[in-house]
Design an enzyme around this catalytic site. Structure first.
Site, PDB file in Angstrom:
ATOM      1  N   SER A 123      -2.498  -5.826   3.920  1.00  0.00           N
ATOM      2  CA  SER A 123      -2.103  -6.624   2.809  1.00  0.00           C
ATOM      3  C   SER A 123      -0.577  -6.806   2.831  1.00  0.00           C
ATOM      4  O   SER A 123       0.102  -6.027   3.523  1.00  0.00           O
ATOM      5  CB  SER A 123      -2.485  -6.186   1.491  1.00  0.00           C
ATOM      6  OG  SER A 123      -1.773  -6.925   0.469  1.00  0.00           O
ATOM      7  N   ALA A 124      -0.082  -7.898   2.387  1.00  0.00           N
ATOM      8  CA  ALA A 124       1.392  -8.326   2.293  1.00  0.00           C
ATOM      9  C   ALA A 124       1.976  -7.183   1.546  1.00  0.00           C
ATOM     10  O   ALA A 124       3.257  -7.253   1.327  1.00  0.00           O
ATOM     11  CB  ALA A 124       1.559  -9.516   2.109  1.00  0.00           C
ATOM     12  N   TYR A 154      -1.495   0.695  -4.168  1.00  0.00           N
ATOM     13  CA  TYR A 154      -2.072  -0.341  -3.390  1.00  0.00           C
ATOM     14  C   TYR A 154      -1.464  -0.636  -1.909  1.00  0.00           C
ATOM     15  O   TYR A 154      -1.956  -0.454  -1.009  1.00  0.00           O
ATOM     16  CB  TYR A 154      -2.337  -1.591  -3.966  1.00  0.00           C
ATOM     17  CG  TYR A 154      -3.309  -2.579  -3.140  1.00  0.00           C
ATOM     18  CD1 TYR A 154      -4.681  -2.465  -2.972  1.00  0.00           C
ATOM     19  CD2 TYR A 154      -2.524  -3.734  -2.515  1.00  0.00           C
ATOM     20  CE1 TYR A 154      -5.451  -3.337  -2.097  1.00  0.00           C
ATOM     21  CE2 TYR A 154      -3.259  -4.712  -1.991  1.00  0.00           C
ATOM     22  CZ  TYR A 154      -4.657  -4.495  -1.575  1.00  0.00           C
ATOM     23  OH  TYR A 154      -5.439  -5.379  -0.767  1.00  0.00           O
ATOM     24  N   LYS A 158      -2.698   0.784   2.022  1.00  0.00           N
ATOM     25  CA  LYS A 158      -2.708  -0.075   3.004  1.00  0.00           C
ATOM     26  C   LYS A 158      -1.850   0.182   4.464  1.00  0.00           C
ATOM     27  O   LYS A 158      -2.267   0.337   5.257  1.00  0.00           O
ATOM     28  CB  LYS A 158      -2.194  -1.542   2.509  1.00  0.00           C
ATOM     29  CG  LYS A 158      -3.505  -2.158   1.679  1.00  0.00           C
ATOM     30  CD  LYS A 158      -4.795  -2.320   2.243  1.00  0.00           C
ATOM     31  CE  LYS A 158      -5.815  -3.171   1.500  1.00  0.00           C
ATOM     32  NZ  LYS A 158      -7.358  -3.030   2.434  1.00  0.00           N
ATOM     33  N   ASN A 183      -2.609 -13.212  -0.017  1.00  0.00           N
ATOM     34  CA  ASN A 183      -3.308 -13.997  -1.168  1.00  0.00           C
ATOM     35  C   ASN A 183      -4.004 -14.945  -0.622  1.00  0.00           C
ATOM     36  O   ASN A 183      -4.133 -16.368  -0.792  1.00  0.00           O
ATOM     37  CB  ASN A 183      -1.969 -14.743  -1.928  1.00  0.00           C
ATOM     38  CG  ASN A 183      -1.003 -13.688  -2.590  1.00  0.00           C
ATOM     39  OD1 ASN A 183      -1.442 -12.784  -3.237  1.00  0.00           O
ATOM     40  ND2 ASN A 183       0.183 -13.877  -2.151  1.00  0.00           N
ATOM     41  N   LYS A 197      -7.143 -13.384  -8.804  1.00  0.00           N
ATOM     42  CA  LYS A 197      -5.642 -13.448  -8.355  1.00  0.00           C
ATOM     43  C   LYS A 197      -5.269 -14.778  -8.915  1.00  0.00           C
ATOM     44  O   LYS A 197      -6.231 -15.584  -9.669  1.00  0.00           O
ATOM     45  CB  LYS A 197      -5.934 -13.605  -6.839  1.00  0.00           C
ATOM     46  CG  LYS A 197      -6.016 -12.329  -6.205  1.00  0.00           C
ATOM     47  CD  LYS A 197      -5.680 -11.944  -4.742  1.00  0.00           C
ATOM     48  CE  LYS A 197      -5.956 -10.686  -4.303  1.00  0.00           C
ATOM     49  NZ  LYS A 197      -5.674 -10.461  -2.966  1.00  0.00           N
ATOM     50  N   ALA A 198      -4.185 -15.222  -8.926  1.00  0.00           N
ATOM     51  CA  ALA A 198      -3.439 -16.327  -9.706  1.00  0.00           C
ATOM     52  C   ALA A 198      -4.053 -17.764  -9.404  1.00  0.00           C
ATOM     53  O   ALA A 198      -4.204 -18.434 -10.397  1.00  0.00           O
ATOM     54  CB  ALA A 198      -1.652 -16.378  -9.079  1.00  0.00           C
TER      55      ALA A 198
END
Length: 345
Positions: A123-124, A154, A158, A183, A197-198
């Site tokens: 993940s970023a 989190y 990762k 995302n 998520k958004a």
């Protein structure tokens, strides 16, 4: 997947989730005949179920569960994790950290069972938070993960799991590949209940406003925080490119189309043909101030980078969520708050 026999045994962990479900469908559609899909959720709560796959309900936090999942698998895609949007990961740091057991045990089981190639979905959130304090953020390069200061909980899980992949390659010779997802959004994912998520959350809120006649929307933060969002089709293509490449270092897999959350809301308003009054909750979880993907390395190594525009992907996502909210049956899975949670009728 290119240059892989269609009868190669493939394991997808997290196959009952959003990205994992799409990936299983991708392999089935490509004609692979031995696809195993594993998830902790009861089968009826999976976002997508493909009868052509070997669908199993297993707890991959345990080594025994991972051994059962990995048995005979020559190729493993590990997408299993306890995660969600910012509202979830900021308030469930311990639960997110427990996912370290999944990747650790899955690597052990894969190495024991003779798996030849192993993909890990990172993940970023691994990136140093000090580089993400400005909405006008410089796109994050892969090297920006060190010195380490990732998203608490989190992000640390990762980053640690990336290192586990690296060392299993060095010590045991198993080929590992890592993608840092930025995302991911699209149909067949959660859009309510706390893990969304958004993009999905904003679609849901706009649809609720449209259907209720109450033309207002709550936005977390001041709306000026920035992100990039990658549509699921680009994620699936990039995941397979990375897995089949010779690149053994983590690669960004994300769009570099940077937008504010306010701009994301405006896109969905235009799709829905509605204008809403915005209310800002400055106390809500909002994550880093700015985050964007630098796609220089993936473009150089693979000759490709995600290219689906946000408006195009959001139109498809909005249409699916709209149908789910108005329909029955299929929408029930998308409202799941957690394993075993009560679902609206």
């Amino acid at each position: 997947m290119n240059n892989v026999s269609k009868d190669t045994p493939i394991l997808v962990t997290g196959g009952g989730g959003f990205i994992g479900g799409h990936l299983v469908g991708e392999f089935i559609g490509q004609g692979f005949t031995q696809v195993r899909s594993v998830d902790i959720k009861p089968l009826e709560l999976w976002y997508q179920v493909f009868p052509e796959a070997d669908n199993r309900v297993l707890d991959l936090r345990s080594l025994d569960g991972c051994r059962q999942a990995a048995e005979g698998a020559k190729v493993v895609y590990n997408l299993a994790a306890d995660m969600g949007g910012m509202g979830f990961i900021e308030n469930n740091k311990a639960a997110c950290m427990i996912s370290v057991l999944i990747n650790t045990h899955m690597l052990m089981a894969a190495q024991e069972g003779g798996t030849e190639r192993y993909f890990y979905a990172s993940s970023a959130c691994v990136y140093n938070s000090d580089k993400q304090t400005d909405a006008n953020v410089a796109p994050l390069r892969e090297a920006d993960s060190y010195p380490a200061m990732p998203e608490d909980g989190y992000g640390w899980e990762k980053l640690f799991s990336e290192r586990m992949c690296r060392h299993f390659t060095e010590d045991y010779g198993i080929e590992t590949r890592v993608a840092r997802y930025h995302n991911v959004y699209g149909p067949h994912g959660t859009f309510a209940g706390g893990r969304e998520k958004a993009p999905a959350a904003i679609c849901r809120k706009v649809i609720e406003a449209k259907l209720s006649g109450k033309h207002d929307i709550e936005i977390w933060g001041d709306g000026e925080q920035t992100r990039s969002f990658m549509y699921i089709d680009n994620c699936l293509h990039g995941t397979q490119l990375i897995m089949n490449s010779d690149v053994n270092q983590p690669l960004n897999l994300g769009s570099d189309e940077l937008v504010t959350i306010n701009q994301l809301v405006s896109i969905v308003e235009k799709i829905a043909d509605i204008k809403l009054e915005r209310h800002y909750d400055l106390s809500a979880p909002k994550g880093v101030r700015g985050r964007n993907s630098d796609n220089g390395l993936i473009a150089a190594e693979l000759g490709w980078a995600p290219d689906i525009k946000l408006r195009e992907g959001m139109e498809k996502t909005y249409a699916w969520i709209y149908e789910e909210m108005l329909g029955s049956g299929g929408s029930r899975r998308a409202y799941i708050e957690d394993f075993g949670a009560v679902v609206p009728s």
